[in-house]
Structure formats: C-alpha cells, structure tokens
Enzyme design. Structure first.
Site, PDB file in Angstrom:
ATOM      1  N   SER A  39     -28.003  -9.782 -43.340  1.00 16.51           N
ATOM      2  CA  SER A  39     -28.100  -8.200 -43.585  1.00 16.51           C
ATOM      3  C   SER A  39     -27.139  -7.952 -44.240  1.00 16.51           C
ATOM      4  O   SER A  39     -27.246  -8.154 -45.242  1.00 16.51           O
ATOM      5  CB  SER A  39     -27.754  -8.521 -41.754  1.00 16.51           C
ATOM      6  OG  SER A  39     -27.901  -6.710 -41.703  1.00 16.51           O
ATOM      7  N   ASP A 151     -34.150  -6.500 -39.720  1.00 17.44           N
ATOM      8  CA  ASP A 151     -32.855  -7.753 -39.321  1.00 17.44           C
ATOM      9  C   ASP A 151     -32.699  -8.717 -39.036  1.00 17.44           C
ATOM     10  O   ASP A 151     -32.939  -8.623 -38.381  1.00 17.44           O
ATOM     11  CB  ASP A 151     -31.911  -6.725 -38.965  1.00 17.44           C
ATOM     12  CG  ASP A 151     -30.101  -7.107 -39.087  1.00 17.44           C
ATOM     13  OD1 ASP A 151     -29.799  -8.255 -39.131  1.00 17.44           O
ATOM     14  OD2 ASP A 151     -28.963  -6.163 -39.635  1.00 17.44           O
TER      15      ASP A 151
END
Length: 260
Positions: A39, A151
């Site tokens: 991320s 993510d």
C-alpha cells in the site's frame, strides 16, 4: 558485500514516515539491495527504488495530487476510482516496469477475485502500485488480467517474507504504533484502533525476522487520511530513525562490516 533489505508497511498517510526512515538510513551510508512494501509502503518503495530522493519525494507528494492515493474524496456516492493516478505516476515512472527499477522491488497486493496474496516483482509498475493501494470499501478494485485486486494490507501489511531468502540484513519500517489509551469516545476511533491492533499483531510476529525495526512512537494515532500531517510525519520518522540507529549495536556492527 552484505545484502540489505527493507520492508515498508502500509498505513495511509502515515506511510510518509517511510520517506523519513529511508532518508536517515541513506544519510547513514546504507545502500539497499531489495525493497518490499504494501500500500503506502509500495508507493514510497517505488519512488525510492526509482532513484528519487526521499525528501524530493515528500515534496512531490505535498505539491501534487498523488496524496489522493491515501486521502480519497469521500464525498462521492459509491466507490472512488483511482485510475486517474496513472497519468500522474507516468511522469515519475516513464518506463513503467518493476524489473527495470534501480533497486529490486516487491509490491504486495490482494487478488480479491480469488482471495489470495500476490507479490509483484515484474510487469507494469503503476498498475501494481494502484492495486496495492486500493483500499476496499473506498476505492474501486483495480482490474488486472480480468481479476479484481485491492490493498495488499488486507492479507499482509508487513511483507517481510520476500526479503528472507534475498537479504543478509533486514530493516523493518512500521508506521502504525499505538500508544495506550484510557478511553474511546467515538465509534470511528474505536474501529480504526481495532483495525490497527489486528495489523500490529501480525507485524509483531514478523518483526522477529528483522535485524532492526524502526517504529515511530504513537504514529498510529494519526488518522489514515490526515494529509495536513505529512511533513510532521516525515520529520518524526527521520528523528526516530536517528535515535534508533544511534542506540543499536546491531546497526553499528553493520556499518563496521560495510566499511571493512
């Protein structure tokens, strides 16, 4: 020559901390042979692996719309697309290939279609970064080869595993430390803290694989989307890194080895 790797956790705007960590370590004479990130850690890792100085990268984040990666427009109905970030990122990654970066990089993402963890080490860089940063429930999933990606922090927010067989010395950079609290007054605060506690539990177990862990105190108290704190986060992490390496015998031994 020792191979030194660094793992960069996810953490929204708190991921700016990784820039401060990298700047301090670079100033101390550390050269990295591999980077692994999830991320926000994947975003920062990409810039650093491309040879962009951390302090300049901070300036880029603060002066462009790239912070929309970690501060989405929540006013829109439904999920927000981050497809538009590709055009912004193209300026900094014109080659757009993970395998052509100056430092080998592993980007962690979640294949949402199949419910499994994926490590990108080659192929389109920008698409992998978008996938790794695609917060579910806020951003629309990124499509790669007909499958949905979100993510990487869902399944692995501290991806140390790719470094284990590639590095002699591993440094961990985590930006989600939580301080003890006496009370919680808002449900959003409660939910955010519970989520970070889950992430940190996994990180605590994996940190055993790190020779050195850098974790600025109380960083987890900063909201995931508090863009105004970007510069503060950077310098807090920079100072914390200096303190950590100054008091680390393991790091001092590393520097001796590198100089010998």
């Amino acid at each position: 020559m020792k191979k030194i790797g660094i793992v960069l956790s996810g953490g929204g705007i708190r991921g700016i901390a990784h820039l401060g960590v990298l700047k301090a370590l670079t100033n101390a004479g550390i050269t990295f042979s591999h980077i692994s990130g999830t991320s926000a850690g994947a975003i920062v890792g990409s810039f650093f692996a491309a040879g962009i100085d951390p302090e300049y990268a901070l300036d880029i984040f603060m002066k462009t719309k790239l912070l929309r990666f970690v501060r989405p427009s929540l006013g829109a109905l439904g999920l927000v697309s981050i497809e538009h970030t590709a055009q912004l990122l193209q300026e900094f990654f014109p080659d757009n290939k993970i395998e052509n970066l100056k430092i080998p990089l592993t980007i962690t993402a979640t294949n949402f279609s199949e419910g499994r963890l994926v490590y990108f080490t080659e192929g389109p860089l920008i698409r992998a970064v978008q996938a790794s940063s695609c917060i579910p429930g806020i951003f629309k999933p990124i499509m790669i080869d007909g499958q949905m990606y979100v993510d990487g922090g869902i399944l692995n927010n501290f991806p140390v595993e790719p470094l284990l067989n590639n590095c002699d010395f591993i440094i961990g950079s985590s930006c989600n430390h939580l301080k003890p609290v006496d009370s919680i007054t808002h449900i959003t605060t409660l939910m955010a803290r519970a989520g970070l506690m889950s992430v940190n539990k996994d990180m605590e177990q994996k940190s055993a694989f790190c020779n050195l862990l850098i974790e600025p105190k109380g960083m987890g108290e900063i909201s995931t989307f508090d863009m105004k704190k970007a510069e503060t986060i950077y310098w807090l992490a920079y100072e914390e890194t200096l303190k950590t390496i100054q008091h680390s015998d393991v790091f001092k031994e590393l520097l001796k080895d590198l100089k010998s």
